[in-house]
Scaffold this active site. Sequence first.
Site, PDB file in Angstrom:
ATOM      1  NE  ARG A  73      38.836  50.556  30.856  1.00 42.53           N
ATOM      2  CZ  ARG A  73      39.877  50.317  30.842  1.00 42.53           C
ATOM      3  NH1 ARG A  73      39.954  50.453  29.921  1.00 42.53           N
ATOM      4  NH2 ARG A  73      40.338  51.081  31.548  1.00 42.53           N
ATOM      5  CG  HIS A 115      43.138  51.821  35.501  1.00 45.05           C
ATOM      6  ND1 HIS A 115      42.004  52.576  34.261  1.00 45.05           N
ATOM      7  CD2 HIS A 115      44.182  53.019  35.084  1.00 45.05           C
ATOM      8  CE1 HIS A 115      43.458  52.826  32.947  1.00 45.05           C
ATOM      9  NE2 HIS A 115      44.279  53.438  33.628  1.00 45.05           N
ATOM     10  CD  GLU A 147      47.037  49.537  29.767  1.00 44.14           C
ATOM     11  OE1 GLU A 147      48.193  50.190  30.422  1.00 44.14           O
ATOM     12  OE2 GLU A 147      46.256  49.446  28.921  1.00 44.14           O
ATOM     13  CG  ASN A 155      43.163  48.369  27.448  1.00 48.79           C
ATOM     14  OD1 ASN A 155      41.847  48.372  27.682  1.00 48.79           O
ATOM     15  ND2 ASN A 155      43.445  48.782  28.827  1.00 48.79           N
ATOM     16  CE1 TYR A 190      45.511  54.627  23.003  1.00 46.03           C
ATOM     17  CE2 TYR A 190      45.364  52.391  24.643  1.00 46.03           C
ATOM     18  CZ  TYR A 190      44.763  53.772  24.536  1.00 46.03           C
ATOM     19  OH  TYR A 190      43.980  54.012  25.673  1.00 46.03           O
ATOM     20  CD  GLU A 210      42.649  51.965  28.268  1.00 39.91           C
ATOM     21  OE1 GLU A 210      43.602  52.397  28.021  1.00 39.91           O
ATOM     22  OE2 GLU A 210      42.946  52.159  29.543  1.00 39.91           O
TER      23      GLU A 210
HETATM   24  C1  FCB Z   1      46.634  53.531  28.576  1.00 37.46           C
HETATM   25  C2  FCB Z   1      46.319  53.177  29.903  1.00 37.46           C
HETATM   26  C3  FCB Z   1      45.102  55.067  30.362  1.00 37.46           C
HETATM   27  C4  FCB Z   1      46.136  55.928  29.644  1.00 37.46           C
HETATM   28  C5  FCB Z   1      46.303  55.522  27.636  1.00 37.46           C
HETATM   29  C6  FCB Z   1      45.925  56.571  27.222  1.00 37.46           C
HETATM   30  O1  FCB Z   1      47.477  52.416  28.650  1.00 37.46           O
HETATM   31  O2  FCB Z   1      45.561  52.665  30.455  1.00 37.46           O
HETATM   32  O3  FCB Z   1      45.232  55.198  31.726  1.00 37.46           O
HETATM   33  O4  FCB Z   1      46.981  56.372  30.264  1.00 37.46           O
HETATM   34  O5  FCB Z   1      46.701  54.149  27.542  1.00 37.46           O
END
Ligand code: FCB
Length: 439
Positions: A77, A121, A167, A304, A306, A347
């Site tokens: 990607r 992006h 995002e 995305n 985390y 992500e």
């Molecule tokens: C996300 C972003 C990417 C990178 C990651 C760690 O929010 O899309 O560009 O910064 O975090």
Amino acid sequence: LSRDSFPKGFVFGTASSAYQVEGNSLKYGRGPCIWDTFLKFPGATPDNATANVTVDEYHRYMDDVDSMVRVGFDAYRFSISWSRIFPNGIGRFNKDGVDYYHRLIDYMLANNITPYVVLYHYDLPEVLNNQYNGWLSPKVVPDFMAFADFCFKTYGNRVKNWFTINEPRMMAWHGYGDGFFAPGRCTGCRFGGNSATEPYIAGHHLILAHAAAVQVYRDKYQRRQNGTIGILLDFVWYEPLTYTVEDEYATHRAREFTLGWYMHPITFGHYPETMRKLVGSRLPNFTAEQSKLVQGSADIIGVNHYTTYYVRHHAFSKWLYVVPWGFYKAVMHVKNKFRDPLILIGENGIDQSGSDTLPHALYDTFRIDYFDQYLHELKRAIADGARVTGYFAWSLLDNFEWRMGFTSKFGLVYVDRKTFTRYPKDSTRWFRKVIKSEE
Ligand code: FCB
């Protein structure tokens, strides 16, 4: 964990973005973007980094695709830099830039790495910011549409997986709410701004631009090119710290002001109720026609994800915590609340602070643990019916991490920033085992 634990055809890849990896940001005819301007101010990042070179993928894309092949990834990607294609935002295209993505895509395909391409992006052409304040103006919508049209026309015979915007919430909030990201606007910020209104205006135009690009794709290209198009949304999972009414309501608010801000319009054609109530007249309206355009404007939702935060009325936290079950809940929330869409994990990953020297930087056991636990939770969500088609780790390389510069590292591969030599970390070997089912 192995590939066999995921459905047939499930895609494994890594994700990146143009500005973070390409480098050569002012070369080969590329026009500046808002980040180039933003980083000129000393102190913008802790290490006073620029992305003028970063990891030089522009010249080293073959090495990087080769690494993906070695690990066994199926897909990559990446994003297209708008100002590399149109240095002036619109008008004449820049042949060098156009050719770069031809080379990258062709090389990927020759190596069986499927392109998943993102059109935006965070890297708005600076001229559009100068001319009409970028995302604050409705003029950005037709301009983005023209850029998207050009990309579909130029690359769509080989690219079957498109995403409009990465995002939009981060862009709207950090670009115009707290000024943490370019163009750095907020109440009291150096570049001016109004945090009470501008994030919502920018967010509105981001949604409209997304929907307009999707419409172009569906009207002119989709049938012939036989691809899909979606959007990528950032989604922290929010869990109430206590089961008090205050904390539960704060959690609901947090979900609606993040994922809901974009998922609600895309699913239901209007903003979530909490936002309408709390933002009131500062929240733009969709006209009936816009609402129709926006509703249903994604074939697939990129999530995305985390981390997870506990929410207390009035609390705020900034770190990435390792909370695997939060991933499960986030995915199931998208499934259950938004009509069971097709989902792509756009992500997922963890950064590394501390030791940055070889060879220690390569022993990323904590990252392996993170991926292992998060992928187990993803497997569980799929077993419970979530329609997840693929998973992209952020990121192949240690790259330019926006406001953190090069001080925060998410890569599976370490990059020596003097020689640009790539050194695979232990996590690449772990991924290889999983993907190639070598366990
Ligand atoms: C996300 C972003 C990417 C990178 C990651 C760690 O929010 O899309 O560009 O910064 O975090």
